[in-house]
Every structure is written in structure tokens, then in C-alpha cells.
Design a protein around this motif. Structure first.
Motif, PDB file in Angstrom:
ATOM      1  N   UNK A 157     -57.391 -38.603  -1.871  1.00 46.87           N
ATOM      2  CA  UNK A 157     -58.892 -38.564  -1.238  1.00 46.87           C
ATOM      3  C   UNK A 157     -59.832 -39.199  -2.385  1.00 46.87           C
ATOM      4  N   UNK A 158     -59.937 -38.475  -3.703  1.00 42.61           N
ATOM      5  CA  UNK A 158     -60.602 -38.922  -4.792  1.00 42.61           C
ATOM      6  C   UNK A 158     -60.490 -40.463  -5.112  1.00 42.61           C
ATOM      7  N   UNK A 159     -59.200 -40.994  -4.930  1.00 42.52           N
ATOM      8  CA  UNK A 159     -58.927 -42.114  -5.089  1.00 42.52           C
ATOM      9  C   UNK A 159     -59.622 -43.193  -4.153  1.00 42.52           C
ATOM     10  N   UNK A 160     -59.536 -42.683  -2.953  1.00 40.59           N
ATOM     11  CA  UNK A 160     -60.086 -43.572  -1.658  1.00 40.59           C
ATOM     12  C   UNK A 160     -61.320 -43.694  -2.101  1.00 40.59           C
ATOM     13  N   UNK A 161     -61.996 -42.775  -2.668  1.00 46.62           N
ATOM     14  CA  UNK A 161     -63.415 -43.013  -3.063  1.00 46.62           C
ATOM     15  C   UNK A 161     -63.790 -43.940  -4.185  1.00 46.62           C
ATOM     16  N   UNK A 162     -62.874 -43.931  -5.262  1.00 44.44           N
ATOM     17  CA  UNK A 162     -63.028 -44.729  -6.331  1.00 44.44           C
ATOM     18  C   UNK A 162     -62.534 -46.116  -5.928  1.00 44.44           C
ATOM     19  N   UNK A 163     -61.379 -46.380  -5.079  1.00 42.56           N
ATOM     20  CA  UNK A 163     -61.032 -47.666  -5.127  1.00 42.56           C
ATOM     21  C   UNK A 163     -61.078 -47.826  -3.431  1.00 42.56           C
ATOM     22  N   UNK A 164     -62.407 -48.115  -3.160  1.00 40.07           N
ATOM     23  CA  UNK A 164     -62.572 -48.262  -1.446  1.00 40.07           C
ATOM     24  C   UNK A 164     -61.903 -49.555  -0.865  1.00 40.07           C
ATOM     25  N   UNK A 165     -61.519 -50.605  -1.856  1.00 39.57           N
ATOM     26  CA  UNK A 165     -61.140 -51.703  -1.302  1.00 39.57           C
ATOM     27  C   UNK A 165     -59.431 -51.918  -1.236  1.00 39.57           C
ATOM     28  N   UNK A 166     -58.924 -50.775  -1.699  1.00 38.46           N
ATOM     29  CA  UNK A 166     -57.247 -50.805  -1.970  1.00 38.46           C
ATOM     30  C   UNK A 166     -56.612 -50.118  -0.784  1.00 38.46           C
ATOM     31  N   UNK A 167     -55.896 -50.814   0.020  1.00 36.85           N
ATOM     32  CA  UNK A 167     -55.263 -49.889   1.176  1.00 36.85           C
ATOM     33  C   UNK A 167     -54.338 -49.273   0.713  1.00 36.85           C
ATOM     34  N   UNK A 168     -53.434 -49.526  -0.047  1.00 35.81           N
ATOM     35  CA  UNK A 168     -52.265 -48.753  -0.299  1.00 35.81           C
ATOM     36  C   UNK A 168     -52.344 -47.788  -1.385  1.00 35.81           C
ATOM     37  N   UNK A 169     -52.247 -46.467  -1.219  1.00 30.87           N
ATOM     38  CA  UNK A 169     -52.180 -45.348  -2.256  1.00 30.87           C
ATOM     39  C   UNK A 169     -50.763 -44.706  -2.169  1.00 30.87           C
ATOM     40  N   UNK A 170     -50.301 -44.556  -3.522  1.00 36.63           N
ATOM     41  CA  UNK A 170     -49.200 -43.577  -3.687  1.00 36.63           C
ATOM     42  C   UNK A 170     -49.415 -42.455  -4.690  1.00 36.63           C
ATOM     43  N   UNK A 171     -48.543 -41.454  -4.236  1.00 38.92           N
ATOM     44  CA  UNK A 171     -48.611 -40.307  -5.437  1.00 38.92           C
ATOM     45  C   UNK A 171     -47.270 -40.475  -5.877  1.00 38.92           C
ATOM     46  N   UNK A 172     -47.393 -40.555  -7.285  1.00 41.12           N
ATOM     47  CA  UNK A 172     -45.996 -40.548  -7.949  1.00 41.12           C
ATOM     48  C   UNK A 172     -46.057 -39.390  -8.939  1.00 41.12           C
ATOM     49  N   UNK A 173     -44.547 -38.647  -8.557  1.00 39.43           N
ATOM     50  CA  UNK A 173     -44.496 -37.504  -9.457  1.00 39.43           C
ATOM     51  C   UNK A 173     -43.445 -37.737 -10.597  1.00 39.43           C
ATOM     52  N   UNK A 174     -43.630 -37.401 -11.661  1.00 42.93           N
ATOM     53  CA  UNK A 174     -42.421 -37.340 -12.738  1.00 42.93           C
ATOM     54  C   UNK A 174     -42.050 -35.908 -13.027  1.00 42.93           C
ATOM     55  N   UNK A 175     -41.077 -35.533 -12.538  1.00 43.17           N
ATOM     56  CA  UNK A 175     -40.596 -34.139 -12.556  1.00 43.17           C
ATOM     57  C   UNK A 175     -39.621 -33.858 -13.498  1.00 43.17           C
ATOM     58  N   UNK A 176     -39.933 -33.041 -14.479  1.00 40.44           N
ATOM     59  CA  UNK A 176     -39.086 -32.858 -15.666  1.00 40.44           C
ATOM     60  C   UNK A 176     -38.265 -31.537 -15.599  1.00 40.44           C
ATOM     61  N   UNK A 177     -36.886 -31.532 -15.296  1.00 43.17           N
ATOM     62  CA  UNK A 177     -36.313 -30.362 -15.429  1.00 43.17           C
ATOM     63  C   UNK A 177     -35.927 -29.885 -16.863  1.00 43.17           C
ATOM     64  N   UNK A 178     -36.675 -28.813 -17.183  1.00 45.00           N
ATOM     65  CA  UNK A 178     -36.424 -28.483 -18.461  1.00 45.00           C
ATOM     66  C   UNK A 178     -34.994 -28.041 -18.897  1.00 45.00           C
ATOM     67  N   UNK A 179     -34.363 -27.569 -18.066  1.00 48.02           N
ATOM     68  CA  UNK A 179     -33.032 -26.935 -17.810  1.00 48.02           C
ATOM     69  C   UNK A 179     -32.057 -28.041 -18.201  1.00 48.02           C
ATOM     70  N   UNK A 180     -32.155 -28.980 -17.206  1.00 49.51           N
ATOM     71  CA  UNK A 180     -31.270 -30.239 -17.511  1.00 49.51           C
ATOM     72  C   UNK A 180     -31.530 -31.458 -18.343  1.00 49.51           C
ATOM     73  N   UNK A 181     -32.899 -31.101 -18.649  1.00 51.38           N
ATOM     74  CA  UNK A 181     -33.640 -32.159 -19.394  1.00 51.38           C
ATOM     75  C   UNK A 181     -33.372 -33.573 -18.850  1.00 51.38           C
ATOM     76  N   UNK A 182     -33.751 -33.640 -17.500  1.00 51.37           N
ATOM     77  CA  UNK A 182     -33.661 -34.738 -16.923  1.00 51.37           C
ATOM     78  C   UNK A 182     -35.007 -35.161 -16.209  1.00 51.37           C
ATOM     79  N   UNK A 183     -35.511 -36.268 -16.209  1.00 50.23           N
ATOM     80  CA  UNK A 183     -36.605 -36.780 -15.654  1.00 50.23           C
ATOM     81  C   UNK A 183     -36.326 -37.294 -14.098  1.00 50.23           C
ATOM     82  N   UNK A 184     -36.957 -36.877 -13.158  1.00 47.20           N
ATOM     83  CA  UNK A 184     -36.744 -37.192 -11.760  1.00 47.20           C
ATOM     84  C   UNK A 184     -38.073 -37.779 -11.164  1.00 47.20           C
ATOM     85  N   UNK A 185     -38.050 -39.325 -10.781  1.00 46.36           N
ATOM     86  CA  UNK A 185     -39.244 -39.668 -10.315  1.00 46.36           C
ATOM     87  C   UNK A 185     -39.336 -39.516  -8.861  1.00 46.36           C
TER      88      UNK A 185
END
Ligand code: SF4
Length: 251
Positions: free
Chosen positions: A131-159
């Protein structure tokens, strides 16, 4: 730095990590091997991320600029009715070099071996950021939320990649207003709920265990002007402005 087109070498990144390591945390002392926390593990994570990036992770995305600076650790506050505020900080705002889409990047660390999208997909925090991005970039129509999740046990990064709908954003704004109504109701009645299921979380007792049954007068410190939040936020926006942006987008 990792997401720029010409990334630093791994040695440069590790050196910067060493220089900026928080003074209050030990570098040489014993690492928390079980939790895989500490300077060595932070270096391992940086190396993993650096190699993943070189192998194509988020290769179409670069860090965007905000007010002439890289949009990292972008702090924001939403001014709500009756002096309430919602505050947060976005890890990074990215721009897709091909589609022009804007994305919020969130880094998460977990001890879970298996990372499931259900752990993050409906996170209210991520909707708030979009929602904050909507306000900062009113002309952009597509927004994504990208997570980079790091499993510290497996030491793997999952996007993980989620798109937030307009309906979800409207519900989030409504939800915040309900939260304020609830707080007001608790305040007026002087009765606050106890969430017993949260007394033991993350392998430890809540810091208020044994004391939260005391009267609020004994628990709460008297307000003093020194306690006021003097932080300067990168973005300050009112609830009305956010609703207006959402209405414009809807039409
Ligand atoms: S111990 Fe903590 S989580 Fe449990 S009821 Fe008290 S304040 Fe809430």
C-alpha cells in the motif's frame, strides 16, 4: 549491493560486513552453533546469496532509487486517526528491468527446514508495504512482494513471489481501523486481553510472564516528552492519502 547490475566481489561484501558488524555483538566469541547465528553464519549467508545472485536469482531486478538514494531500509509511518501511527521499514524496493514492475523485497530467516508459501503469503505486513508503494509509485500498475527466506537449519535460500490484489489492500486499511477501535474499547474498559497461547514462543517465556496480571498503572511508565518518537521517516503519509490513492487506482 548484491542486487545491483555490477555487484561487488564476495571479498568486498564480507569486508563491509565485518566493518559494519554491530559493536554489541561478538565476532570472535563462541558462535551459536545450534541456532546457526553469529558472524560466521552471517558470512556464510552472504556468500550463499552472492552465489545465488550470480546464478540468476532475481536477475531481472535492481534496487530502485528513492529521493536520489538506493531504496533500502526505507522507513515509513502512516498517520492514523486519533494520533495512532503504523510504522515500518521496507528492506528494499526493486524495479524489474524488463517489465518496469516494482517489488518490495523482504528478507526472512527461519529455523524451519521446509519453507512453505503459506507461512508468508497472507502476511499483513507485506500488504501494508504494497500500500505504501502504491502511494510512492502511483503510475506503476504491477506490484509484487518478493521474499527471500533463508532456512538457517538447511542453509538454503528460497525465493517466494506474491502479488497483492486491490481487494487485499482495501481490507488491510479497514483492518487497521478495526484495530484502532479495539484498542480504544480496551482502553475505555480498562480490560486488556491476555493471549495465553503466546506466553511461550520462540522457545522462551514472554518477557511479561508473571507480571502481566498486575494493574496497568504499575506496569506502564508515565509518559514523558523524552519518550516521543523523534525518528525522521523517509516516507510519511496519512490514512486519507492512502485511501485516496486506492480509490483512484480502483477507478
Ligand atoms: S505472558 Fe505475555 S503473552 Fe502471555 S498473557 Fe502475559 S503479556 Fe500476553
Amino acid at each position: 549491493m548484491i542486487f545491483q547490475e555490477h555487484p561487488w566481489t564476495l571479498q568486498e561484501i564480507l569486508w563491509q560486513q565485518f566493518l559494519h558488524w554491530p559493536k554489541e555483538l561478538p565476532i570472535i566469541e563462541a558462535e551459536d552453533v545450534k541456532a546457526r547465528k553469529g558472524f560466521i553464519y552471517a558470512n556464510l549467508y552472504a556468500a550463499k546469496l552472492w552465489h545465488a545472485r550470480r546464478n540468476g536469482l532475481l536477475c531481472d531486478w535492481v534496487i530502485d532509487d528513492y529521493n536520489g538514494k538506493p531504496a533500502v531500509e526505507l522507513s515509513f509511518q502512516i498517520l492514523l486517526p486519533d494520533g495512532f501511527r503504523y510504522r515500518g521499514s521496507v528492506d528494499a524496493v526493486l524495479r524489474n528491468r524488463i517489465t518496469g514492475a516494482i517489488g518490495v523485497l523482504e528478507h526472512k530467516t527461519t529455523k524451519y527446514k521446509v519453507i512453505d508459501p503459506a507461512q508468508y503469503k497472507n502476511s499483513a505486513q507485506a500488504v501494508g508495504y504494497s500500500i505504501v508503494l502504491d502511494h510512492l509509485y502511483p503510475d506503476v500498475s504491477s506490484y509484487e512482494v518478493l521474499y527471500l527466506v533463508y532456512s538457517s537449519t538447511e542453509m538454503e535460500i528460497v525465493p517466494l513471489d506474491f502479488t497483492k490484489s486491490l481487494a487485499q489492500r482495501a481490507e488491510w486499511l479497514q483492518d487497521i481501523l478495526f484495530d484502532i477501535d479495539n484498542i480504544r474499547a480496551y482502553d475505555e474498559s480498562g480490560v486488556y486481553p491476555r493471549r495465553g497461547e503466546s506466553c511461550f514462543n520462540f522457545f522462551r517465556q514472554c518477557q511479561y510472564f508473571q507480571t502481566c496480571t498486575m494493574s496497568v498503572e504499575r506496569l506502564a511508565k508515565e509518559y514523558h516528552p523524552d519518550m516521543a518518537d523523534t525518528k525522521v521517516y523517509d516516507v510519511t503519509v496519512t490514512m486519507e492519502e492512502l485511501i485516496e490513492t486506492q480509490l483512484k487506482r480502483n477507478t
